[in-house]
Design a protein around this motif. Structure first.
Motif, short mmCIF file in Angstrom:
data_model
loop_
_atom_site.label_atom_id
_atom_site.label_comp_id
_atom_site.label_asym_id
_atom_site.label_seq_id
_atom_site.Cartn_x
_atom_site.Cartn_y
_atom_site.Cartn_z
N ALA A 285 -32.54 -30.00 18.13
CA ALA A 285 -33.10 -29.20 17.05
C ALA A 285 -32.51 -29.60 15.70
O ALA A 285 -32.80 -28.98 14.70
CB ALA A 285 -32.84 -27.72 17.32
N PHE A 286 -31.69 -30.63 15.70
CA PHE A 286 -31.06 -31.10 14.46
C PHE A 286 -30.91 -32.61 14.54
O PHE A 286 -30.95 -33.21 15.60
CB PHE A 286 -29.70 -30.43 14.25
N GLN B 25 -29.86 -22.55 18.10
CA GLN B 25 -31.13 -21.85 18.24
C GLN B 25 -31.91 -21.74 16.93
O GLN B 25 -32.93 -21.07 16.88
CB GLN B 25 -30.89 -20.44 18.81
N GLN B 26 -31.43 -22.33 15.88
CA GLN B 26 -32.06 -22.31 14.56
C GLN B 26 -32.21 -20.89 14.01
O GLN B 26 -33.11 -20.60 13.24
CB GLN B 26 -33.41 -23.02 14.59
N GLN B 27 -31.30 -20.00 14.40
CA GLN B 27 -31.30 -18.65 13.85
C GLN B 27 -30.54 -18.61 12.52
O GLN B 27 -30.60 -17.63 11.81
CB GLN B 27 -30.67 -17.67 14.85
N SER C 75 -28.70 -21.64 9.44
CA SER C 75 -28.74 -23.05 9.05
C SER C 75 -27.83 -23.85 9.97
O SER C 75 -26.90 -23.31 10.58
CB SER C 75 -28.32 -23.23 7.59
N PHE C 76 -28.06 -25.13 10.06
CA PHE C 76 -27.24 -25.99 10.91
C PHE C 76 -25.79 -25.97 10.43
O PHE C 76 -24.86 -25.91 11.24
CB PHE C 76 -27.80 -27.42 10.91
N TYR D 186 -24.05 -22.89 11.59
CA TYR D 186 -23.79 -23.00 13.03
C TYR D 186 -22.54 -23.84 13.29
O TYR D 186 -21.66 -23.44 14.04
CB TYR D 186 -25.03 -23.61 13.71
#
Length: 195
Positions: A9-10, A55-57, A59-60, A63
């Motif tokens: 996801a990144f 989970q993209q809840q 910003s990277f 996280y």
């Protein structure tokens, strides 16, 4: 060696971009460049080993910083670091003089604080955090460290006092000085108001 999942996801190159900021913060907290590098490496490995946990809840960056925060707390709790606080008496003296100059003899601020506009809009702008980091970097090392331990690592006063071998009164004075100097720096550097 570990296997990377096919779908992420990144973009892993984002870690390269974040790495200098992560190392700078870890070094500020641990006061040991080797341990800071280790904590950042452990953080990057954790992100790469489990890409599905992002989970993209948020910003990277948020996280990754959250993972680093836990790695730093683990190291602080284990006590696997060397304390290199040095003699900050000169910093404390000049810091106290600068701090005292902001207030009248009765304890009131010399100037009323200017309006900072809408705080929510300000916090959404990436540039604000870059300026905030520059302001934190300008703090005396001990003052910056205690501020970050309290506000970023969310350690309570007792834990900070035990870790730095200072009294609660000293901790509160240093925190107050840090907040006041950060406020002044942000007024000048971000909000454009002269202190």
């Amino acid at each position: 060696m570990f296997l990377l999942r096919v779908y992420m996801a990144f973009d892993p190159r984002q870690l390269e971009i974040l790495r200098p900021q992560l190392v700078r913060f870890a070094a500020l907290q641990l006061r040991n460049d080797a341990l800071a590098e280790d904590a950042v490496s452990e953080t990057i490995i954790a992100v790469l080993e489990h890409p599905d946990r992002f989970q993209q809840q948020s910003s990277f960056k948020t996280y990754v910083i959250g993972i680093l925060k836990h790695k730093l707390l683990d190291q602080l709790r284990r006590g696997k670091r060397e304390v290199q606080l040095g003699n900050d008496e000169d910093d404390d003296r000049s810091d106290a003089e600068m701090f005292d100059a902001l207030f009248t003899s009765s304890g009131h601020a010399m100037e009323a604080a200017p309006s900072w506009g809408n705080p929510d809009e300000t916090l959404e702008r990436k540039e604000f955090f870059d300026i905030l980091q520059l302001c934190i970097d300008k703090l005396p090392p001990k003052t910056g460290r205690i501020f970050m331990m309290r506000e970023w690592l969310e350690l309570d006063t007792d834990a900070i006092c035990k870790e730095l071998d200072i009294t609660a009164a000293n901790a509160w004075v240093l925190l107050h000085r840090a907040r006041t100097r950060l406020k002044e720096c942000l007024q000048i550097s971000w909000f454009g108001a002269r202190a």
